[in-house]
Enzyme design. Structure first.
Site, short mmCIF file in Angstrom:
data_model
loop_
_atom_site.label_atom_id
_atom_site.label_comp_id
_atom_site.label_asym_id
_atom_site.label_seq_id
_atom_site.Cartn_x
_atom_site.Cartn_y
_atom_site.Cartn_z
CG ASP A 50 -67.34 15.69 20.50
OD1 ASP A 50 -68.54 16.02 20.36
OD2 ASP A 50 -66.41 16.26 19.88
CG ASP A 52 -72.08 20.12 17.56
OD1 ASP A 52 -71.88 18.95 17.95
OD2 ASP A 52 -71.15 20.92 17.33
N GLY A 68 -66.69 24.21 15.40
CA GLY A 68 -66.41 24.59 14.02
C GLY A 68 -65.15 25.41 13.84
N1 GUN Z 1 -64.69 18.69 17.84
C1 GUN Z 1 -64.05 19.66 17.17
N2 GUN Z 1 -64.95 20.57 16.69
C2 GUN Z 1 -66.16 20.15 17.08
C3 GUN Z 1 -67.49 20.70 16.90
O1 GUN Z 1 -67.72 21.72 16.28
N3 GUN Z 1 -68.51 19.98 17.48
C4 GUN Z 1 -68.29 18.82 18.18
N4 GUN Z 1 -69.33 18.19 18.75
N5 GUN Z 1 -67.06 18.32 18.37
C5 GUN Z 1 -66.00 18.98 17.81
#
Ligand code: GUN
Length: 621
Positions: free
Chosen positions: A84, A119, A182
């Site tokens: 992430d 994002d 989100g």
């Molecule tokens: N982890 C939990 N929600 C999100 C999200 O909306 N975007 C990203 N990149 N990681 C997350």
């Protein structure tokens, strides 16, 4: 073979470090606090993990290590790793110190298998304008870094605004991997009904060939719902979060370690540790063991869900789950209010459970009711046959037919307080149904009123009427009505001189022949399977491209010989095709190559590139 039910599917996704079979969960690995070994993870069923590139990058020692040896060495996992980007941290803590290009490049440099863009997290309380700006900025950031040589995850944002979720899903579908973002605040506050809305709006407007991931959807309570609506992958940090709070996870919820008598039999701790021993153990040991237990609970649910898809009982399972919490029940009702009919198979292997009046919102019943509306719209007089009269001589008694000049009438039989065409008595779900008998008689009256609003000549069956002997050939109207239902046509494929062969044991229709040639066979679910001869008749009858899958000429040659159609050779198709239903395989100019059944709906078919699109029964050669 493609196993599916509703929008749920058992799929395979390939990454540089191996394939991932979905649905699955990626445990969140904290690079600072990595206490489960890869053997422990794999013993539970973990195929892939997710870690955070932002945490790695801003910790100098981790950054150096990751750049030098790669992220797989860093967290000691040799399977697929998703990273992430730091979006979530920027949502929790405010701005972060890296830009989109920088963090994506870093993920590439450390050898991540699935790379997430930076994002913009859309919060449930965002204004429409804020959320809209975030959707377009997120899309711009995808454009900025999207390259075909990496697997890029492009999160779908849009807060709780359906049209923004739809727009975001369309824009982000250029990415190879589609997380729904989100949603963490909604999951944490049990807003499952909003989640159902978000998942449906995102999924139905995305590229169906790509994996859909629910970001932060780590609690097993909502897995089955999400999977039925098209989510393939989850990530979970909850297994550690709960362990830190001494909470023991079960698929239905959590219990406090101090309040349980023993670990359940499926737990990796069963027979090895007692809850009391664990309470007394040092914190590190307790955290590790409880995490292992919690992760196992999560994977148990995934195993069950896969089995449910295979068995075609996932919908039933969701129905069961909906009773685990009022918020889930509301989500269930929300789901029923969406039109998911195009994605539901023609029939399921399992019977339909008829619980109560909410079952009227089941997709199969909605289909049946829609068909009934068409059926009685022909202007003929319509006779309602009550349940008792009908069951008196099941299959439909000849008396009923004999007493009226039946070619002038429609007959509807009572079935769970609604009335449906008599000819469908042996098709799914009419004959494959388990009733509770708990129904709402008010609904029956409303339904009859509704029927009368469509056809103004409706009366109840009157056994004292004795008509002429102008009996219609019931078996023929039966096969023609099933044909109408299946092929959305109002013309009759079968003529009265066609020969109907019935099973000696059950009396059910088996084959329909014209002369020596078989036109169609009736399957166990009461639907028709066409022979190639039947396919030719159908090809002449239906306007192009209804019920057609159009393939390349090269593929056509193979399919003519009875080989299956692969997705990559599908050029076009009727978007109304129902998964599991028979289709004709043709050229662009409508020449028939083969008949078979579609493995997916017409809405999905154009997206897939791998696997079988039409299971061919018979080719023209
Ligand atoms: N982890 C939990 N929600 C999100 C999200 O909306 N975007 C990203 N990149 N990681 C997350």
């Amino acid at each position: 073979m493609f196993f599916r039910e509703g929008l749920a599917r058992i799929g395979k996704f390939s990454t540089p470090h191996g394939d991932i079979e979905t649905p699955t969960v990626m445990p969140v690995i904290n690079p600072n606090l990595n206490f489960l070994t890869k053997e422990e993870l794999k013993s539970i069923g973990v195929q892939a993990v997710i870690t955070n590139s932002y945490i790695i990058k801003r910790t100098a020692s981790l950054e150096q290590d990751a750049l030098k040896h790669g992220v797989h060495r860093l967290i000691n996992f040799d399977g697929p790793i998703m990273t992430d980007s730091g979006t979530f941290q920027s949502y929790v803590y405010g701005d972060i110190e890296y830009g989109n290009k920088e963090i994506v490049q870093f993920q590439k440099d450390i050898g991540s298998d699935i790379i997430t863009i930076l994002d913009i997290f859309t919060k449930p309380q965002d204004s429409y304008e804020q959320a809209k700006a975030a959707v377009y900025e997120t899309s711009r950031r995808l454009q900025e870094v999207n390259t075909p040589d990496s697997i890029i995850a492009g999160p779908i944002q849009g807060s709780i605004y359906p049209d923004l979720r739809r727009e975001s899903a369309r824009l982000m579908s250029e990415a190879s991997y589609l997380p729904i973002g989100g949603v963490v605040p909604l999951l944490e506050s049990y807003r499952y009904s909003d989640l159902v809305n978000i998942i449906i709006n995102s999924k139905l407007n995305s590229d169906f060939s790509k994996p859909v991931h629910l970001f932060g959807g780590g609690h097993p309570m909502f897995f089955a719902f999400s999977v039925l609506l098209g989510v393939d992958i989850f990530d979970s940090a909850s297994y550690i979060k709960y362990a830190k709070d001494n909470r023991v996870l079960y698929t239905e919820g959590t219990r406090n370690l101090k309040e349980i008598r023993d670990f359940p039999e499926w737990s990796p701790l069963f027979n090895k540790y007692s809850p009391v021993e664990l309470i007394k153990a040092d914190e590190k040991t307790r955290l590790k063991l409880l995490s292992l237990h919690n992760l196992k609970a999560i994977f148990n649910e995934i195993t069950e869900i896969k089995e449910r898809i295979y068995e075609n009982t996932l919908y039933q399972y969701v129905e069961e789950k909906s009773m685990a919490h009022p918020a889930l029940y509301r989500a269930y009702l929300e789901m029923l209010d969406h039109n998911l009919e195009p994605f539901w198979n023609i029939s399921l292997k399992s019977p339909l459970y008829f619980f109560n009046s909410s079952t009227y919102k089941n997709t199969f019943i909605k289909r049946l009711v829609k068909f009934t509306e068409d059926y009685i719209s022909n202007g003929k007089k319509t006779v309602l046959v009550s349940y008792r009269q009908w069951r008196h001589g099941f299959p439909v008694s000849d008396d009923i037919l004999r007493s009226y000049e039946t070619t002038d009438y429609n007959f509807l039989i009572e079935w769970n307080d609604i009335f449906i065409p008599m000819e469908l008595e042996n098709t799914y779900p009419v004959s494959q149904m388990v009733p509770s008998g708990v129904l709402d008689k008010i609904y029956r009256d409303d339904y009859i009123a509704w029927l009368k609003s469509i056809n103004n000549d409706i009366s109840f069956y009157d056994p004292s009427i004795t008509g002429s002997e102008k009996i219609r050939n019931y078996s023929h109207s039966k096969i023609n009505e099933v044909f109408h239902l299946q092929f959305k046509a109002r013309k009759n494929l079968f003529v009265n001189s066609d020969k109907i062969i019935k099973s000696k044991a059950t009396g059910h229709i088996r084959n329909i022949k014209r002369g020596e040639k078989i036109i169609a066979t009736m399957r166990n679910d009461g639907f028709l399977t066409l022979s190639i001869y039947g396919g030719k008749l159908l090809n002449d009858m239906l306007d192009f491209p209804a019920s057609r899958v159009i393939v390349t000429d090269d593929s056509g040659e193979f399919n003519s010989q009875g080989y299956n159609v692969f997705f990559k050779f599908v050029e076009d198709c009727d978007r109304e095709i129902i998964a599991g239903n028979d289709v004709m395989v043709t050229s662009a100019s409508g020449d028939l190559y083969a008949v078979g059944h579609a493995t997916v709906s017409g809405k999905e078919m154009g997206f897939y590139r791998n696997g079988i699109a039409v299971k061919v029964h018979e080719g023209i050669n």
